[in-house]
Design an enzyme around this catalytic site. Structure first.
Site, PDB file in Angstrom:
ATOM      1  N   LYS A  52       0.820  -1.200   0.000  1.00  0.00           N
ATOM      2  CA  LYS A  52       0.000   0.000   0.000  1.00  0.00           C
ATOM      3  C   LYS A  52       0.859   1.257   0.000  1.00  0.00           C
ATOM      4  O   LYS A  52       0.548   2.246  -0.677  1.00  0.00           O
ATOM      5  CB  LYS A  52      -0.949  -0.023   1.195  1.00  0.00           C
ATOM      6  CG  LYS A  52      -2.036  -1.093   1.077  1.00  0.00           C
ATOM      7  CD  LYS A  52      -2.734  -1.361   2.392  1.00  0.00           C
ATOM      8  CE  LYS A  52      -3.720  -2.519   2.249  1.00  0.00           C
ATOM      9  NZ  LYS A  52      -4.322  -2.920   3.528  1.00  0.00           N
ATOM     10  N   GLN A  96      -4.023  -1.514   9.921  1.00  0.00           N
ATOM     11  CA  GLN A  96      -4.016  -2.856   9.352  1.00  0.00           C
ATOM     12  C   GLN A  96      -4.547  -3.866  10.357  1.00  0.00           C
ATOM     13  O   GLN A  96      -4.017  -4.003  11.467  1.00  0.00           O
ATOM     14  CB  GLN A  96      -2.584  -3.243   8.930  1.00  0.00           C
ATOM     15  CG  GLN A  96      -2.483  -4.597   8.249  1.00  0.00           C
ATOM     16  CD  GLN A  96      -3.215  -4.641   6.911  1.00  0.00           C
ATOM     17  OE1 GLN A  96      -3.088  -3.749   6.100  1.00  0.00           O
ATOM     18  NE2 GLN A  96      -3.970  -5.700   6.693  1.00  0.00           N
ATOM     19  N   ASP A 119     -11.147   3.249   4.701  1.00  0.00           N
ATOM     20  CA  ASP A 119     -11.644   1.880   4.569  1.00  0.00           C
ATOM     21  C   ASP A 119     -13.167   1.844   4.534  1.00  0.00           C
ATOM     22  O   ASP A 119     -13.766   0.890   4.050  1.00  0.00           O
ATOM     23  CB  ASP A 119     -11.151   1.022   5.739  1.00  0.00           C
ATOM     24  CG  ASP A 119      -9.886   0.247   5.414  1.00  0.00           C
ATOM     25  OD1 ASP A 119      -9.648  -0.019   4.221  1.00  0.00           O
ATOM     26  OD2 ASP A 119      -9.142  -0.110   6.347  1.00  0.00           O
TER      27      ASP A 119
END
Length: 297
Positions: A52, A96, A119
């Site tokens: 990412k 994460q 997210d």
């Protein structure tokens, strides 16, 4: 001939399409910033975060990475999130998952500023999605929509079966397919581990989305002729390879390909799109927070 949708190619188009938006932001003195936070010693999680961050560098997003000792108190993670919430150079925050057992993952999601929750998992953003007023579409469901659009799959009126009811994929994707507008207006059934006679549902579906995390459990016998098949799964299975495993999806690709008109592979299908849509959401967040109008792909 079956259309095997190349997720890498579609993801590259999305990243390329973000260039104009990033240039617009730069002209206003804004560089989109994405903060990733890792509180784990899991190799796979570290790899995901590294990928990412590399994606950010490639498109011109400022990547900020914070690592926290997995044995540190939960409060250290919460305080880190608070600091990132207050940082004007950070427009998106991604913690994460999974986090260690002593950390409340629900509190982690609630702690992130909804305007920086790229997210799309904060309760406020989940509510807005369900209400049809999404601030951010969760990355994997949005990526699935983009893949289907790239293959000219018209969802309106389609009978869709989503296999899997996770908060990350199954539930939000079912909501997106139901909603009015582009990529929606479908009739949706959500199946899961307690569903009786799964095959009765999948064999009547125009579109089948496999997102249950079970290797190759959807095969050609469970599909009707001409179905559209989206494989969200990425699973490690033992194999005689240098690494001792291979990656496979939730779909038995070869048998499903014999029935499907359109199919996504795994790996190389939904996975690259998830990462691309994270960049998309970060650029959107930067535009929203800076009050700069940007055109997104």
């Amino acid at each position: 001939m079956t259309n095997v949708v190349d997720g890498n190619a579609v993801a590259a188009d999305v990243r390329s399409g973000l260039e104009d938006a990033i240039e617009t932001l730069n002209a206003e003195g804004v560089q989109p910033g994405l903060a990733t936070v890792l509180m784990s010693d899991d190799d796979a999680s570290a790899t995901y975060v590294s990928m990412k961050q590399r994606d950010c560098e490639e498109v011109g997003i400022n990547g900020i990475h914070v690592e926290i000792d997995p044995d540190a108190p939960a409060e250290e993670l919460y305080e880190t999130i608070d600091e990132l919430n207050a940082d004007p150079d950070v427009h998106g925050i991604l913690v994460q998952l999974p986090v260690p057992d002593h950390v409340d993952d629900r509190e982690v999601l609630r702690r992130i500023d909804p305007a920086k929750d790229v997210d799309g998992f904060h309760p406020e953003n989940v509510g807005r999605l369900v209400a049809g007023d999404a601030r951010f579409k969760p990355c994997t469901p949005h990526g699935v929509q983009k893949l289907l659009a790239s293959a000219d799959v018209e969802m309106e009126g389609k009978d869709v079966v989503v296999v899997g009811r996770s908060d990350i994929v199954g539930k939000p994707l079912a909501n997106l397919f139901l909603q009015r507008g582009e990529g929606g207006n479908a009739t949706v059934t959500v199946c899961h581990s307690r569903t009786e006679d799964l095959e009765a549902h999948t064999t009547r579906a125009d579109v089948v989305v496999a997102a249950a995390g079970v290797p190759e459990f959807i095969d050609g016998s469970m599909l009707k002729e001409g179905a559209v098949v989206v494989d969200v799964g990425t699973n490690r299975v033992d194999a005689d390879t240098e690494k001792g495993y291979r990656l496979t999806g939730d779909v038995d690709f070869e048998s499903a390909k014999e029935k499907a008109d359109v199919i996504t592979p795994s790996p190389g299908g939904v996975g690259p799109m998830t990462r691309a849509m994270l960049l998309y959401n970060t650029v959107k967040a930067a535009g929203d927070l800076a009050d700069v109008d940007v055109t997104l792909p």
